[in-house]
Design a protein around this motif. Structure first.
Motif, mmCIF file in Angstrom:
data_model
loop_
_atom_site.group_PDB
_atom_site.id
_atom_site.type_symbol
_atom_site.label_atom_id
_atom_site.label_comp_id
_atom_site.label_asym_id
_atom_site.label_seq_id
_atom_site.Cartn_x
_atom_site.Cartn_y
_atom_site.Cartn_z
ATOM 1 N N CYS A 15 0.864 -1.094 0.038
ATOM 2 C CA CYS A 15 -0.162 0.027 0.173
ATOM 3 C C CYS A 15 0.913 1.293 -0.003
ATOM 4 O O CYS A 15 1.613 1.314 0.682
ATOM 5 N N CYS A 18 -0.051 3.469 3.553
ATOM 6 C CA CYS A 18 0.566 3.195 4.803
ATOM 7 C C CYS A 18 1.638 2.180 4.924
ATOM 8 O O CYS A 18 2.199 1.771 5.834
ATOM 9 N N CYS A 29 -6.491 -2.014 0.733
ATOM 10 C CA CYS A 29 -5.361 -2.428 1.781
ATOM 11 C C CYS A 29 -5.973 -2.865 3.057
ATOM 12 O O CYS A 29 -7.183 -2.396 3.495
ATOM 13 N N SER A 31 -4.841 -2.767 5.867
ATOM 14 C CA SER A 31 -4.543 -2.012 7.139
ATOM 15 C C SER A 31 -5.182 -0.904 7.075
ATOM 16 O O SER A 31 -5.968 -0.194 8.174
ATOM 17 N N CYS A 32 -5.399 0.034 5.969
ATOM 18 C CA CYS A 32 -5.998 1.298 5.865
ATOM 19 C C CYS A 32 -7.195 1.508 4.991
ATOM 20 O O CYS A 32 -7.841 2.434 5.141
HETATM 21 ZN ZN LIG Z 1 -2.777 0.824 3.810
#
Ligand SMILES: [Zn+2]
Ligand SMILES: [Zn+2]
Ligand SMILES: [Zn+2]
Length: 363
Positions: A15, A18, A29, A31-32
């Motif tokens: 990504c 992040c 993503c 994570s984000c």
């Molecule tokens: Zn991300």
């Protein structure tokens, strides 16, 4: 080259927002939540094993994914409308496919420490099993730069040497031409004539050869044979022995987040290559006669049961005496030879190398 598919591997993407690592099949993503932009490439996950999994294969073989022209979301190759915004994907951009993402490495996955908590995880893990942090990508060994040959620019010394060499060659050629075209005449008297004849003696005996088994004459005696590479082809040979030679497997980006692990192979076709013996006539000696008259004769040697006479050769030489010394001249036929009666006078035409290039009877 024939390309063989060894299996399929999940690729990954990082990504840009992040830095989180994501499985290739994820569109956003983990994570984000950011969408994978079109210009973010898939990468190979170190240590990932190729599998024959049908679901992975189906994703890879469907073709490159399409990015929605309205919202940018990645959609599978088969989709016609965007899963995110419902937009028509007809104008969407397909992801690049066919790029080699790297050499495929087999073997057990290495254990690497989590950058956050330090616990060990297999290098294939995108997230730490202990704390859930994104695992940093292992630094790739930089590809060794191809040893670029340092092409030295030719300097003025090189040109000077070249110029001198060319001048020498030209001077040499000019000298040769002047000598070859120079003409000088002398009067000579035939001092002697000489002829030499030779006749080859041939013998029938065994001669060793080597060739492909199917090229050997029927009357030959075949000895040892061994399989050797006769040709190399891209398709698998039918009904023949062969070696299969494959290059290092590598992973190709299919544009779907799943990589295809392939290798390029060739086939060495083998065939028996054999020693064989044939009875052949070979020249074993020459029977020579010589004389100083105009009646050359050939030797008549005694032949053994396995011998016969071969090629005949005759040479004729005339020796002239001049004020400048002796000159030799060769002719090809007996008829020509017989013109040079002893003590007859001739005008010798010589070139710059003192070679006779022409003859005329002197009056
Ligand atoms: Zn991300
Ligand atoms: Zn969309
Ligand atoms: Zn951790």
């Amino acid at each position: 080259m024939s390309q063989e598919t060894l299996g399929y591997v999940k690729l990954e993407w990082t990504c840009p927002r992040c830095g989180g690592r994501n499985p290739g099949t994820e569109k956003s993503c983990l994570s984000c939540g950011a969408l994978q932009p079109q210009d973010v490439q898939f990468e190979q996950t170190e240590g990932a094993q190729a599998s024959q999994d049908e679901a992975l294969k189906a994703v890879a073989e469907a073709g490159p994914d399409i990015h929605c022209p309205f919202c940018g979301t990645r959609n599978p190759a088969t989709a016609t409308v965007c899963s995110q915004c419902g937009g028509d994907l007809k104008e969407g951009a397909r992801r690049e496919a066919g790029k080699v993402v790297g050499a495929y490495k087999t073997g057990p996955a290495k254990q690497v420490p989590c950058p956050n908590c330090g616990s060990m995880n297999p290098e294939t893990a995108l997230r730490c099993a202990q704390c859930g942090a994104s695992m940093a990508r292992q630094p790739q060994a930089p590809a060794a730069p191809a040893a670029a040959p340092i092409a030295a620019k030719p300097g003025w010394v090189t040109y000077a040497i070249l110029a001198v060499v060319i001048l020498c060659v030209l001077a040499g050629a000019a000298f040769m031409i002047s000598r070859l075209t120079a003409r000088e005449e002398f009067t000579g008297v035939v001092q002697n004539v000489a002829w030499q004849t030779s006749v080859a003696i041939q013998e029938l005996g065994p001669v060793q050869h080597r060739d492909w088994e199917d090229q050997i004459p029927q009357e030959a005696q075949i000895g040892d044979c061994s399989d050797q590479v006769r040709s190399v082809q891209n398709s698998e040979p039918v009904g023949q022995n062969y070696n299969k030679i494959c290059g290092t497997p590598y992973t190709v980006d299919t544009g779907s987040g799943v990589g295809k692990v392939v290798q390029d192979c060739q086939f060495e076709v083998l065939a028996p290559y054999c020693e064989y013996t044939l009875q052949e006539w070979r020249v074993v000696s020459q029977a020579v006669e010589s004389g100083n008259n105009f009646s050359p004769v050939f030797a008549q040697p005694q032949l053994a049961g396995n011998q016969r006479l071969g090629e005949q050769n005759t040479s004729y030489v005339i020796i002239f005496q001049t004020d400048q010394g002796q000159y030799e001249y060769s002719v090809n036929s007996l008829e020509e030879f017989q013109q040079f009666q002893p003590d007859s006078r001739w005008i010798l035409i010589l070139n710059g190398f003192n070679q006779i290039v022409g003859l005329e009877p002197a009056r």
